[in-house]
Design an enzyme around this catalytic site. Structure first.
Site, mmCIF file in Angstrom:
data_model
loop_
_atom_site.group_PDB
_atom_site.id
_atom_site.type_symbol
_atom_site.label_atom_id
_atom_site.label_comp_id
_atom_site.label_asym_id
_atom_site.label_seq_id
_atom_site.Cartn_x
_atom_site.Cartn_y
_atom_site.Cartn_z
ATOM 1 N N SER A 215 4.565 -5.705 -2.659
ATOM 2 C CA SER A 215 4.788 -4.279 -2.881
ATOM 3 C C SER A 215 5.545 -3.666 -1.697
ATOM 4 O O SER A 215 6.653 -4.108 -1.386
ATOM 5 C CB SER A 215 3.445 -3.579 -3.141
ATOM 6 N N GLY B 39 0.807 -1.213 0.000
ATOM 7 C CA GLY B 39 0.000 0.000 0.000
ATOM 8 C C GLY B 39 0.835 1.254 0.000
ATOM 9 O O GLY B 39 0.435 2.275 0.578
#
Length: 498
Positions: A176, A95
């Site tokens: 990520s 995120g």
């Protein structure tokens, strides 16, 4: 129905049992004052009901009712009937270091089909987890999010046996920003012996920030809040005001600095004492099997954002700075000349520069140091937005990672709906999940004949698509041009140094 109470180092907890799975949600692993290190939560004696997701970290869109100390919690899924200690998947969400939470990842399906114990965690985000204020009078405020993740890992290592997990068989996994966290966490000396495998999806190319840059971000945030002379007052700034200041600073940083990065793990010399990639390269983690993955069209999502993400400009700027304008134009011309009919050559170049090539370099470093490593790329387009319209862009593999076949799951924090999967989705997701669970269980994602271990001679790259297949990473005109430009740049540096 409620589960039988399970003891932890803080007190007993009860979860909920359904369909052969026991789920414990919102289990506190730590608490923390703003800009202070995490400490164990206050102990309790009566069974604590952990049947609903706990508070997640304050983040844009979720600030007015945020409970800062309570966000340090985790979720556990385990088969209800366990006859032996099971391997553990410890997942850190992504995120961009500013959004997300463990509630977006329901591990029930993976737990049942492993069988395995699945753990997802929350950690402090944005300025609360990454603003480096230890040089500004707040001595503990450095790499707080990394310290949170370690506190969660420490808690899992100490307690997971009571939930049916094997504390000596923990796989660190992240996607990520979470992949950057995992790579950094794996290199901490205090984490040694608390995990045995690493699984990282779409780790950004630069997954560590310099202390000087982080200090510059902190200085600008303090200036924006008019707190340069009283930095300690930032501990009481209302969250909306703090996050608004950070957003303004972020826009300036994107235009004025080489990296354009605001947050991430920081090479601060204390919590993170060494560049993580150097630790992998010197063989310190050679006994840790490593699976590195990315998505084929990583950058499409960021190109299509409004405005386009700052990493677009900064990645082009970095390539131009490394190879010169002439080198950039040669690369772009090469990508245009070799583009697939459905491929944006500019996006493909940036995806290689920011995502694929750095992950391949990490694979080479680990392999050269004697470590076992597997490299993959996700080429399948899930029939779920945003992938249905954008292709296998950033997060496409993650959607299949957590699917409850035959359905994609809802992502409540990101406000993304799930839905039924197409036959191709089920086929690719089943292969991906099987490989993941085999890696968590055995330390390798497939039999050697189907997916060879990465080596420096052949450099096999597994492609998750229809069909699953292996291609050589180091072939093709694009790869040869990158190699030529890199060699020329290295020669130039040596001439300048000598």
């Amino acid at each position: 129905m409620l589960t039988k109470a399970v003891s932890t180092t803080s007190g007993p907890v009860t979860g909920v049992g359904q369909n052969g799975i026991s789920a414990f949600k919102g289990v506190p692993y730590a608490t923390a004052r703003r800009f202070a290190k995490a400490v164990p939560p206050k102990a309790w004696t009566e069974p604590r009901q952990c049947t609903d997701y706990g508070a997640y970290a304050p983040q844009p869109g979720h600030l007015d009712h945020a409970d800062e100390p309570a966000c340090l919690n985790l979720n556990i899924w385990a088969p209800a009937a366990i006859d032996r200690p099971l391997p553990v998947l410890f997942f850190i969400h992504g995120g961009a270091f500013v959004t997300g939470g463990g509630a977006d990842y329901d591990g029930g399906f993976l737990a049942k089909h492993g069988p395995a114990v699945i753990v997802t965690i929350n950690y402090r985000l944005g300025p609360l987890g990454f603003l480096q204020l230890h040089r500004h009078g707040l001595g503990e405020a450095n790499n707080l999010a990394i310290s949170d993740a370690f506190a969660a890992l420490d808690w899992v290592h100490a307690n997971i046996a009571n939930f049916g997990g094997d504390p000596n068989a923990i796989t660190l996994s992240g996607q990520s920003a979470g992949a950057s966290m995992v790579i950094a966490l794996a290199t901490l000396p205090q984490a040694k012996g608390k995990f045995i495998r690493v699984h990282a999806l779409s780790a950004p190319g630069r997954n560590i920030m310099s202390a000087d840059h982080a200090d510059e971000v902190a200085r600008r945030v303090l200036d924006e809040l008019e707190l340069a002379r009283d930095p300690a007052a930032i501990t009481t700034v209302p969250l909306p005001k703090l996050f608004a200041a950070v957003e303004r600073v972020g826009r300036m940083i994107a235009d004025e600095t080489d990296t354009g990065t605001v947050f991430g793990p920081v090479l601060d010399g204390t919590v993170i004492a060494r560049e993580p990639r150097d630790v992998f390269a010197d063989g310190s983690l050679r006994d840790i099997p490593l699976w590195l993955g990315s998505c084929r069209d990583e950058m499409v999502m960021f190109l299509k954002s409004t405005p386009p993400a700052a990493m677009i400009r900064t990645t082009e700027r970095q390539v131009r700075a490394t190879f010169g304008d002439a080198g950039w134009e040669r690369l772009l011309s090469c990508y245009r000349g070799t583009a697939r009919p459905d491929e944006d050559p500019y996006e493909a170049l940036l995806s290689d520069a920011f995502w694929h090539r750095p992950m391949a370099d990490l694979a080479r470093s680990h392999a050269a140091a004697g470590g076992a490593v597997w490299l993959s790329r996700f080429d399948h387009r899930p029939t779920l937005e945003p992938f249905l319209s954008q292709g296998p862009t950033h997060g496409a593999d993650n959607a299949c990672f957590w699917a409850h076949l035959p359905d994609f799951i809802d992502r409540p924090i990101l406000k993304r709906k799930g839905g039924p999967m197409a036959p191709a989705d089920i086929d690719v997701a089943a292969r991906f999940q099987t490989s993941l669970l085999r890696f968590v269980t055995s330390g390798r994602p497939d039999v050697a004949e189907a997916w060879p271990q990465f080596d420096l001679a052949r450099e096999p790259l597994a492609i998750f698509g229809q069909p699953f297949h292996i291609v050589p990473l180091n072939e093709g005109v694009r790869s040869r041009l990158w190699t030529e430009l890199s060699a020329s740049n290295n020669d130039k540096k040596m001439r300048e140094a000598g």
